[in-house]
Design a protein around this motif. Structure first.
Motif, PDB file in Angstrom:
ATOM      1  N   ILE A 251       0.948  -1.318  -0.097  1.00  0.00           N
ATOM      2  CA  ILE A 251      -0.099  -0.021   0.055  1.00  0.00           C
ATOM      3  C   ILE A 251       0.780   1.339  -0.033  1.00  0.00           C
ATOM      4  CG2 ILE A 251      -1.445   1.218   1.365  1.00  0.00           C
ATOM      5  CD1 ILE A 251      -2.759  -1.259   2.321  1.00  0.00           C
ATOM      6  N   THR A 252       1.980   1.207   1.006  1.00  0.00           N
ATOM      7  CA  THR A 252       2.914   2.508   0.968  1.00  0.00           C
ATOM      8  C   THR A 252       3.472   2.602  -0.244  1.00  0.00           C
ATOM      9  OG1 THR A 252       3.258   2.070   3.264  1.00  0.00           O
ATOM     10  CG2 THR A 252       4.823   3.376   2.182  1.00  0.00           C
ATOM     11  N   PHE A 253       3.999   1.586  -0.970  1.00  0.00           N
ATOM     12  CA  PHE A 253       4.653   1.601  -2.288  1.00  0.00           C
ATOM     13  C   PHE A 253       3.641   2.009  -3.469  1.00  0.00           C
ATOM     14  CE2 PHE A 253       5.985  -0.425  -6.351  1.00  0.00           C
ATOM     15  CZ  PHE A 253       7.175   0.143  -6.397  1.00  0.00           C
ATOM     16  N   SER A 254       2.483   1.646  -3.287  1.00  0.00           N
ATOM     17  CA  SER A 254       1.333   2.046  -4.363  1.00  0.00           C
ATOM     18  C   SER A 254       1.027   3.451  -4.057  1.00  0.00           C
ATOM     19  CB  SER A 254       0.149   1.154  -4.382  1.00  0.00           C
ATOM     20  OG  SER A 254       0.571  -0.032  -4.408  1.00  0.00           O
ATOM     21  N   GLN A 255       1.009   4.108  -2.778  1.00  0.00           N
ATOM     22  CA  GLN A 255       0.963   5.446  -2.559  1.00  0.00           C
ATOM     23  C   GLN A 255       2.118   6.230  -3.328  1.00  0.00           C
ATOM     24  OE1 GLN A 255       0.298   5.555   1.860  1.00  0.00           O
ATOM     25  NE2 GLN A 255      -1.780   5.081   1.743  1.00  0.00           N
ATOM     26  N   LYS A 256       3.281   5.707  -2.949  1.00  0.00           N
ATOM     27  CA  LYS A 256       4.422   6.461  -3.445  1.00  0.00           C
ATOM     28  C   LYS A 256       4.484   6.803  -4.912  1.00  0.00           C
ATOM     29  CE  LYS A 256       7.603   5.508   0.305  1.00  0.00           C
ATOM     30  NZ  LYS A 256       9.071   4.910   0.802  1.00  0.00           N
ATOM     31  N   ILE A 257       3.861   5.286  -5.656  1.00  0.00           N
ATOM     32  CA  ILE A 257       3.900   5.247  -7.118  1.00  0.00           C
ATOM     33  C   ILE A 257       2.895   6.205  -7.543  1.00  0.00           C
ATOM     34  CG2 ILE A 257       3.231   3.983  -9.061  1.00  0.00           C
ATOM     35  CD1 ILE A 257       4.642   1.585  -7.703  1.00  0.00           C
ATOM     36  N   MET A 258       1.811   6.219  -6.894  1.00  0.00           N
ATOM     37  CA  MET A 258       0.742   7.380  -7.447  1.00  0.00           C
ATOM     38  C   MET A 258       1.264   8.701  -7.174  1.00  0.00           C
ATOM     39  SD  MET A 258      -2.521   5.289  -5.612  1.00  0.00           S
ATOM     40  CE  MET A 258      -3.779   6.490  -5.844  1.00  0.00           C
ATOM     41  N   LEU A 263       2.769  13.645  -9.682  1.00  0.00           N
ATOM     42  CA  LEU A 263       3.933  14.558  -9.900  1.00  0.00           C
ATOM     43  C   LEU A 263       4.222  14.737 -11.340  1.00  0.00           C
ATOM     44  CD1 LEU A 263       6.072  14.379  -6.531  1.00  0.00           C
ATOM     45  CD2 LEU A 263       4.428  16.040  -6.943  1.00  0.00           C
ATOM     46  N   LYS A 264       4.427  13.374 -11.821  1.00  0.00           N
ATOM     47  CA  LYS A 264       4.861  13.564 -13.099  1.00  0.00           C
ATOM     48  C   LYS A 264       3.747  13.965 -14.192  1.00  0.00           C
ATOM     49  CE  LYS A 264       6.071  10.174 -16.894  1.00  0.00           C
ATOM     50  NZ  LYS A 264       6.207   8.730 -17.060  1.00  0.00           N
ATOM     51  N   LYS A 265       2.368  13.632 -13.725  1.00  0.00           N
ATOM     52  CA  LYS A 265       1.403  14.192 -14.612  1.00  0.00           C
ATOM     53  C   LYS A 265       1.235  15.837 -14.392  1.00  0.00           C
ATOM     54  CE  LYS A 265      -1.385  10.108 -14.619  1.00  0.00           C
ATOM     55  NZ  LYS A 265      -2.592   9.333 -14.097  1.00  0.00           N
TER      56      LYS A 265
END
Length: 353
Positions: A251-258, A263-265
């Motif tokens: 979940i934490t990794f998914s949050q970071k990826i999101m 940020l990228k978007k």
């Protein structure tokens, strides 16, 4: 004295008359008493009671009559007719001391076998006619002995005492009911209870030792199961904890990826916005320059250029007065180093007065 010796004494006549009426009254009272006693005896031997839960069957001259009587008071012919009460509610017959010879030749004994049975009211006459009022002896007691011995003769001691003991009562019930359905319909077997049989002392001690060892084995097995269960529980707890941590990390990794994707978007949107802004600005500047160039191309006619030239000359006019103008210019005005590099058409003439 002598004249009176041969005479017989006489009794007055009135004495006989007074005694006869009293004697007749005594005979009438005795007859009445006898009649009362006889009536009481007749009632005593003819009136009978049938208790609740029983049905009375009647015999006359030893022959069973077709009539029955339900609970209550009833009359019958005294001294000629007799009756017996037959229970039609649930009753328990205890068959005791039943020998049982196993297939291995060991003789054991069942202390008590209880057979719970009930005779239906509509079958009383047929059962009593075929098996007498003591029908339970041939149908229950004798049959239990027969079935138990038949069962034991085909089984060894271990099967009777240990392996198949829990099935004896049910098998005995089924066997009894099967025969009773044929020979005495209406007599139902409700339940059978069998006690543990008696076996020889030496064999009993061996079985007790075996049972003790089996108990120890069961205890050890149960302890092992408990330990295995605890280990399994601990393993499952560790797996659950690891899964929980993995899920949290995921979940934490998914949050970071999101967040990174966001940020990228956002950066892409900003870049696109800046690019569009700059492109719009460049397009505007290009359009302005283009329009200016187009305007200049329309505006820069020879006449206009001539006009602008004179205007420029007029704005840059310097007037010098006096006789030593050439000497002053030579001393104070520095020559332009790049002047000689310019083409002649780019050098604007100056007016010196």
């Amino acid at each position: 004295m002598s004249s009176n010796q041969g005479q017989v004494p006489t009794v007055p006549q009135n004495q006989f008359n007074t005694g006869l009426p009293g004697h007749g009254t005594s005979l009438s009272g005795t007859s009445l008493i006898i009649a009362i006693v006889v009536s009481a005896l007749l009632i005593q031997f003819s009136l009978h009671r049938v208790d609740e839960g029983n049905i009375a069957v009647y015999y006359r001259g030893g022959a069973l009559l077709h009539s029955t009587a339900y609970p209550g008071y009833h009359f019958m012919l005294p001294f000629i007719t007799s009756f017996k009460s037959v229970q039609v509610t649930t009753q328990t017959d205890e068959v005791t001391d039943i020998p049982c010879g196993t297939s291995g030749g060991v003789m054991i004994y069942f202390d008590r076998i209880e057979v719970v049975n009930m005779l239906r009211s509509d079958a009383v006459l047929n059962v009593v006619r075929n098996f007498t009022a003591d029908y339970d002896k041939p149908l229950i007691f004798d049959k239990v002995h027969h079935e138990v011995n038949q069962f034991c003769s085909t089984q060894n001691l271990h099967s009777v005492y240990i392996d198949l003991f829990d099935q004896i009562d049910e098998n005995l019930k089924l066997a009894l009911q099967k025969d009773l359905t044929v020979v005495a319909p209406g007599l139902d077997i409700v339940a059978v209870r069998v006690t543990k049989p008696k076996i020889p002392e030496a064999i009993r001690r061996n079985y007790e030792l075996m049972e003790a060892e089996r108990t120890k084995l069961l205890i050890a097995t149960e302890k092992q199961k408990v330990v295995e269960k605890e280990a399994e529980t601990e393993r499952k707890r560790a797996i659950i904890e690891a899964q929980k941590q993995a899920e949290v990390a995921n979940i934490t990794f998914s949050q970071k990826i999101m967040e990174k994707d966001s940020l990228k978007k956002m950066s892409e949107i900003e870049d696109t916005t800046n690019l569009a802004r700059r492109k719009s600005q460049a397009d505007a500047e290009f359009y302005a320059a283009k329009m200016a160039a187009s305007s200049n191309s329309l505006k820069l006619t020879p006449e206009y250029l001539e006009l602008m030239k004179y205007k420029s000359i007029m704005t840059n006019v310097k007037l010098y007065f006096g006789p030593s103008i050439p000497a002053y210019l030579a001393d104070n005005v520095k020559p332009n180093e790049n002047l000689h590099k310019l083409p002649l058409e780019d050098v604007e003439p100056s007016i010196v007065n």
